[in-house]
Design a protein around this motif. Structure first.
Motif, PDB file in Angstrom:
ATOM      1  N   GLN A 108       0.979  -1.034   0.358  1.00 44.30           N
ATOM      2  CA  GLN A 108      -0.551   0.088  -0.358  1.00 44.30           C
ATOM      3  C   GLN A 108       1.108   1.603   0.185  1.00 44.30           C
ATOM      4  OE1 GLN A 108      -0.206  -2.417   2.143  1.00 44.30           O
ATOM      5  NE2 GLN A 108      -2.508  -3.579   1.817  1.00 44.30           N
ATOM      6  N   GLU A 109       2.297   1.337  -0.052  1.00 43.54           N
ATOM      7  CA  GLU A 109       2.942   2.445  -0.041  1.00 43.54           C
ATOM      8  C   GLU A 109       3.762   2.387  -0.685  1.00 43.54           C
ATOM      9  OE1 GLU A 109       3.753   3.462   4.169  1.00 43.54           O
ATOM     10  OE2 GLU A 109       3.446   1.149   4.571  1.00 43.54           O
ATOM     11  N   ARG A 110       5.177   3.231  -2.148  1.00 42.32           N
ATOM     12  CA  ARG A 110       6.179   3.392  -1.720  1.00 42.32           C
ATOM     13  C   ARG A 110       6.973   5.116  -1.736  1.00 42.32           C
ATOM     14  NH1 ARG A 110       3.829  -0.744  -3.365  1.00 42.32           N
ATOM     15  NH2 ARG A 110       3.463  -1.382  -5.615  1.00 42.32           N
ATOM     16  N   ASP A 111       8.369   4.151  -1.306  1.00 42.49           N
ATOM     17  CA  ASP A 111       8.713   5.456  -0.524  1.00 42.49           C
ATOM     18  C   ASP A 111       9.809   5.565  -1.228  1.00 42.49           C
ATOM     19  OD1 ASP A 111       9.920   7.286   0.830  1.00 42.49           O
ATOM     20  OD2 ASP A 111       9.819   6.648   2.519  1.00 42.49           O
ATOM     21  N   GLU A 112      10.377   6.224  -2.520  1.00 43.62           N
ATOM     22  CA  GLU A 112      11.489   5.514  -3.093  1.00 43.62           C
ATOM     23  C   GLU A 112      12.570   6.871  -2.964  1.00 43.62           C
ATOM     24  OE1 GLU A 112      10.720   5.003  -7.168  1.00 43.62           O
ATOM     25  OE2 GLU A 112       9.295   3.170  -6.631  1.00 43.62           O
ATOM     26  N   VAL A 113      13.687   6.438  -3.007  1.00 46.63           N
ATOM     27  CA  VAL A 113      15.392   6.981  -2.147  1.00 46.63           C
ATOM     28  C   VAL A 113      16.258   7.517  -2.858  1.00 46.63           C
ATOM     29  CG1 VAL A 113      17.085   7.900  -0.387  1.00 46.63           C
ATOM     30  CG2 VAL A 113      14.532   6.860  -0.241  1.00 46.63           C
ATOM     31  N   GLU A 114      16.451   8.677  -3.757  1.00 48.32           N
ATOM     32  CA  GLU A 114      17.629   9.070  -4.920  1.00 48.32           C
ATOM     33  C   GLU A 114      18.771   8.082  -4.725  1.00 48.32           C
ATOM     34  OE1 GLU A 114      18.990  12.416  -7.007  1.00 48.32           O
ATOM     35  OE2 GLU A 114      17.506  13.064  -5.281  1.00 48.32           O
ATOM     36  N   GLY A 115      19.293   7.252  -5.610  1.00 50.61           N
ATOM     37  CA  GLY A 115      20.395   5.941  -5.453  1.00 50.61           C
ATOM     38  C   GLY A 115      20.099   5.696  -4.381  1.00 50.61           C
ATOM     39  N   SER A 116      18.793   4.652  -4.142  1.00 54.21           N
ATOM     40  CA  SER A 116      19.120   3.753  -3.734  1.00 54.21           C
ATOM     41  C   SER A 116      19.492   2.633  -4.372  1.00 54.21           C
ATOM     42  CB  SER A 116      17.264   3.285  -3.121  1.00 54.21           C
ATOM     43  OG  SER A 116      16.908   2.176  -2.204  1.00 54.21           O
TER      44      SER A 116
ATOM     45  N   SER B 135     -12.483  -0.911   9.192  1.00 56.25           N
ATOM     46  CA  SER B 135     -12.765  -1.737   8.059  1.00 56.25           C
ATOM     47  C   SER B 135     -12.687  -0.359   6.996  1.00 56.25           C
ATOM     48  CB  SER B 135     -14.208  -2.017   8.234  1.00 56.25           C
ATOM     49  OG  SER B 135     -14.679  -3.337   9.105  1.00 56.25           O
ATOM     50  N   ILE B 136     -13.119   0.331   7.376  1.00 49.19           N
ATOM     51  CA  ILE B 136     -13.612   1.604   6.185  1.00 49.19           C
ATOM     52  C   ILE B 136     -12.212   1.676   6.159  1.00 49.19           C
ATOM     53  CG2 ILE B 136     -13.615   3.837   6.057  1.00 49.19           C
ATOM     54  CD1 ILE B 136     -16.359   3.083   7.652  1.00 49.19           C
ATOM     55  N   HIS B 137     -11.036   1.840   7.046  1.00 46.50           N
ATOM     56  CA  HIS B 137      -9.025   1.727   6.512  1.00 46.50           C
ATOM     57  C   HIS B 137      -9.408   1.071   5.794  1.00 46.50           C
ATOM     58  CE1 HIS B 137      -5.402   1.557   7.644  1.00 46.50           C
ATOM     59  NE2 HIS B 137      -5.366   3.366   8.250  1.00 46.50           N
ATOM     60  N   LYS B 138      -9.340  -0.073   6.128  1.00 45.86           N
ATOM     61  CA  LYS B 138      -9.038  -1.623   5.157  1.00 45.86           C
ATOM     62  C   LYS B 138      -9.312  -1.664   3.825  1.00 45.86           C
ATOM     63  CE  LYS B 138      -9.388  -4.562   8.786  1.00 45.86           C
ATOM     64  NZ  LYS B 138     -10.190  -5.978   9.921  1.00 45.86           N
ATOM     65  N   VAL B 139     -11.253  -1.105   3.539  1.00 43.98           N
ATOM     66  CA  VAL B 139     -11.312  -0.551   1.948  1.00 43.98           C
ATOM     67  C   VAL B 139     -10.359   0.567   1.629  1.00 43.98           C
ATOM     68  CG1 VAL B 139     -13.135   0.053   0.853  1.00 43.98           C
ATOM     69  CG2 VAL B 139     -13.493  -1.843   2.658  1.00 43.98           C
ATOM     70  N   LEU B 140      -9.798   1.348   2.198  1.00 41.68           N
ATOM     71  CA  LEU B 140      -9.395   2.594   1.526  1.00 41.68           C
ATOM     72  C   LEU B 140      -8.023   2.414   0.853  1.00 41.68           C
ATOM     73  CD1 LEU B 140     -10.710   5.778   3.637  1.00 41.68           C
ATOM     74  CD2 LEU B 140     -11.367   5.147   1.841  1.00 41.68           C
ATOM     75  N   GLU B 141      -6.808   1.035   2.081  1.00 38.65           N
ATOM     76  CA  GLU B 141      -6.183   0.272   1.697  1.00 38.65           C
ATOM     77  C   GLU B 141      -6.348  -0.940   0.517  1.00 38.65           C
ATOM     78  OE1 GLU B 141      -4.306  -1.426   5.497  1.00 38.65           O
ATOM     79  OE2 GLU B 141      -2.629   0.034   5.489  1.00 38.65           O
ATOM     80  N   LEU B 142      -7.033  -1.169   0.242  1.00 37.04           N
ATOM     81  CA  LEU B 142      -7.159  -2.329  -0.292  1.00 37.04           C
ATOM     82  C   LEU B 142      -7.276  -1.034  -2.331  1.00 37.04           C
ATOM     83  CD1 LEU B 142      -7.888  -4.292  -2.487  1.00 37.04           C
ATOM     84  CD2 LEU B 142     -10.753  -4.166  -1.799  1.00 37.04           C
ATOM     85  N   TYR B 143      -8.368   0.058  -2.021  1.00 36.98           N
ATOM     86  CA  TYR B 143      -8.094   1.185  -2.935  1.00 36.98           C
ATOM     87  C   TYR B 143      -6.594   0.779  -3.091  1.00 36.98           C
ATOM     88  CZ  TYR B 143      -9.504   4.332  -6.892  1.00 36.98           C
ATOM     89  OH  TYR B 143      -9.727   5.154  -8.274  1.00 36.98           O
ATOM     90  N   VAL B 144      -5.601   1.905  -2.448  1.00 34.58           N
ATOM     91  CA  VAL B 144      -4.666   2.065  -2.729  1.00 34.58           C
ATOM     92  C   VAL B 144      -3.626   0.926  -3.719  1.00 34.58           C
ATOM     93  CG1 VAL B 144      -2.431   3.064  -1.430  1.00 34.58           C
ATOM     94  CG2 VAL B 144      -4.711   3.884  -1.073  1.00 34.58           C
TER      95      VAL B 144
END
Length: 595
Positions: free
Chosen positions: A84-92, A525-534
């Motif tokens: 559910q998330e992407r945090d990319e660091v330059e030069g990694s 539960s709503i948080h889980k639905v939003l995570e699923l969308y992401v």
């Protein structure tokens, strides 16, 4: 009938051949094994820091987040990638991931798989019937010069057996606990005996909040809470507050989620009970479960280096002491689940078979070595489309837009929530169609029948094999009605239009601070639905375009849950201030920052 071109027999019996890139290497595999707080993961991560490229694979997002933070602090650029998330660091050239996200097509100098041993605990990892196949995939498939596995000695014989055919070099490094874990001879007794640094473990949400209230009612301590269905952001915040010496939250009330390697400064573990309901029955905790949780007490380098463990009630102490003195049972088999490429191969050989038939046949007819089992298809044959509490009217109704034309005399809808619901018949676990009580075995059979019916329904949707497989492996809690219904609507709308807007299922601006445990559970539960969308937006980016909106609403959910945690419990009396001087709440401040 399954045609003769089926190649499943030899493929499933030799799963190491599924990963040709890894098989081109002669990997050096290091098993770092020992109890909790023995330094095994520390040593593996030090090697990862020194490598020119590498990957860390953990069972939890929080662990991946902690490792990425540690690597970047050590001036080793490290990306963070979870479902559910992407945090990319330059030069990694390093990456920290949840194990499901492990890339088996990239070459690394070093790879670390953490908590691979937790075979009989929580998700049960390598030996888990539903999730363990991700660890097996990483074990067999990571193309790294060095592969470091961190876990319990119980996993060693199975890993050695699995790696016999890969040609890898295997070295075992054993670790002892750095400082002792002391089992106490007396129970906690009264909540007045709770002290700073304690962690009370309960196995239900209700129990966690009940104990939190009882502890805070004594007027001495404030409690952080950590349990599995809390949003990861909230769990991180609660754990951070507990670890912070300057925080007023100096006692932790938690579920067995703390056993998965979270770094917590716990002085004493207190078991509220040594029994838990595992979804089927109430049973005693196993030896590995007790040892994994108890081992969280005491942490090398913290203000509580020596850990203590006890129980709330005296009658649980004999089982606690005997378990801590017993070895964990050895793992016997590891889970497998076919990759998409394998399913595609089978589909081409059997073009008239749908995904449901392919998976069912794979489950029942695969020829396996004694080291493997097929992941539990009751949980993976697209049960994610619906939970055991609901059943669709029929395939034709689903295809004819049943979401917008419910039969109000024959449906049950979850009300008072921003999630717009699916048309379903009422079905309660443990009760038949006429609300008569049925046995546990009948309930299990009925649930399994629902799973297979839903798998057949998803096959009727006009989706390609890849899309069906994607929805099958999506991270949905099968026992959560709201999140299961969310996936139903996402799949149906995607099949119908190829475009899924968040507002079709979720109404922004309607979230509010929960005031009851039921409202809290709905918000989770709503948080889980939003995570699923992401999650879906990272895989079907053009079709799920509202990632930023979903992420912002997800953050609001976390803030509102934290607001609930702040409001429900003992608070130290403070002088009243004029209304104009009062600060806005955490939730209201967050809402103003989000457009």
């Amino acid at each position: 009938m399954w045609v003769k071109r089926d190649v499943r027999g030899w493929t499933a019996s030799r799963p190491h051949t599924w990963y040709p890139i890894a098989r081109r290497k002669k990997r050096n595999v290091f098993l770092h094994v020992g109890p909790t707080n023995s330094g095994k993961t520390y040593h593996a991560l030090k090697r990862l820091e020194c490598s020119s490229s590498g990957v860390y694979c953990g069972p939890l997002r929080l662990l991946a987040w902690e490792v990425a933070k540690r690597m970047n602090k050590a001036n080793v650029p490290c990306d963070l990638i979870t479902g559910q998330e992407r945090d990319e660091v330059e030069g990694s050239k390093h990456i920290a991931v949840t194990v499901e996200m492990a890339d088996v097509t990239t070459d690394y100098e070093c790879a670390v798989i953490d908590e691979i041993q937790a075979s009989f605990f929580l998700f049960q990892m390598l030996g888990c019937k539903t999730r363990g196949f991700s660890f097996t995939r990483a074990l067999l498939g990571l193309a790294a010069d060095e592969l470091h596995l961190c876990g319990d000695p119980a996993a060693v014989p199975l890993i050695q057996e699995i790696l016999k055919v890969t040609g890898d070099n295997v070295k075992i490094e054993y670790y002892d606990r750095l400082l002792p874990l002391v089992p106490l001879d007396v129970p906690l007794g009264s909540f007045s005996n709770i002290k700073k640094g304690d962690c009370l473990v309960s196995f239900s949400r209700r129990g966690i909040y009940d104990f939190k209230r009882q502890i805070e009612r004594e007027g001495k301590h404030l409690c952080s809470v950590v349990y599995g269905s809390l949003p990861p952001e909230t769990r991180t915040r609660q754990a951070t507050l507990f670890n912070d010496a300057a925080s007023e939250l100096n006692v932790l009330v938690a579920s067995d989620a703390i056993g998965m390697g979270l770094n917590l400064n716990i002085s004493r573990i207190i078991f509220s009970s040594l029994k838990k309901f595992d979804g089927v029955e109430t049973r005693d905790l196993t030896v590995p479960e007790i040892k994994q949780i108890a081992g969280r007490a005491g942490r090398y380098g913290s203000k509580y280096p020596v850990g203590e463990v006890t129980c709330l009630e005296a009658n649980d102490l004999p089982l606690l002491h005997s378990s801590l003195n017993s070895p964990s049972p050895e793992l016997e088999r590891a889970g497998l689940f076919p990759s998409y490429d394998l399913l595609l191969m089978y589909s081409r050989a059997n073009p008239k078979s749908g995904l449901h038939h392919i998976l069912e046949h794979f489950s029942t007819n695969s020829k396996l070595s004694s080291s493997y089992f097929i992941a539990d298809c009751e949980e993976l044959l697209v049960p994610k489309i619906i939970s055991c509490s609901f059943i669709f009217e029929d395939v034709r109704e689903l295809q004819q837009n049943s979401f917008h034309h419910p039969n109000h005399e024959d449906v049950g809808l979850i009300s008072a929530t921003p999630i717009k619901c699916v048309t379903v018949r009422n079905f309660e676990p443990g009760r038949g169609a006429h609300s008569s009580l049925i046995s546990r075995q009948e309930c299990k059979r009925e649930r399994q029948a629902l799973v297979f019916k839903v798998a057949a329904i998803i096959d009727e949707l006009p989706l390609g094999l890849h899309d069906k497989y994607l929805f099958c492996i999506s991270p949905v809690d099968v026992d959560d009605d709201i999140s299961a219904q969310g996936l139903v609507q996402f799949a149906q709308n995607y099949a119908k239009k190829g475009l899924v807007r968040l507002k079709e299922i979720f109404t922004p601006g309607t979230l509010k601070v929960p005031t009851t445990p039921t409202a809290l559970q709905e918000l989770e539960s709503i948080h889980k639905v939003l995570e699923l969308y992401v999650w879906l937006s990272y895989r079907l980016e053009d079709s799920f375009p509202d990632r930023e909106l979903a992420a912002s609403q997800k953050s609001i959910c976390s803030m509102l849950i934290e607001e609930f945690l702040q409001q429900h419990g003992w608070q130290q009396p403070k002088p009243r201030r004029l209304l104009s001087q009062e600060k806005p709440s955490l939730a209201s401040r967050r809402k103003r920052r989000i457009v």
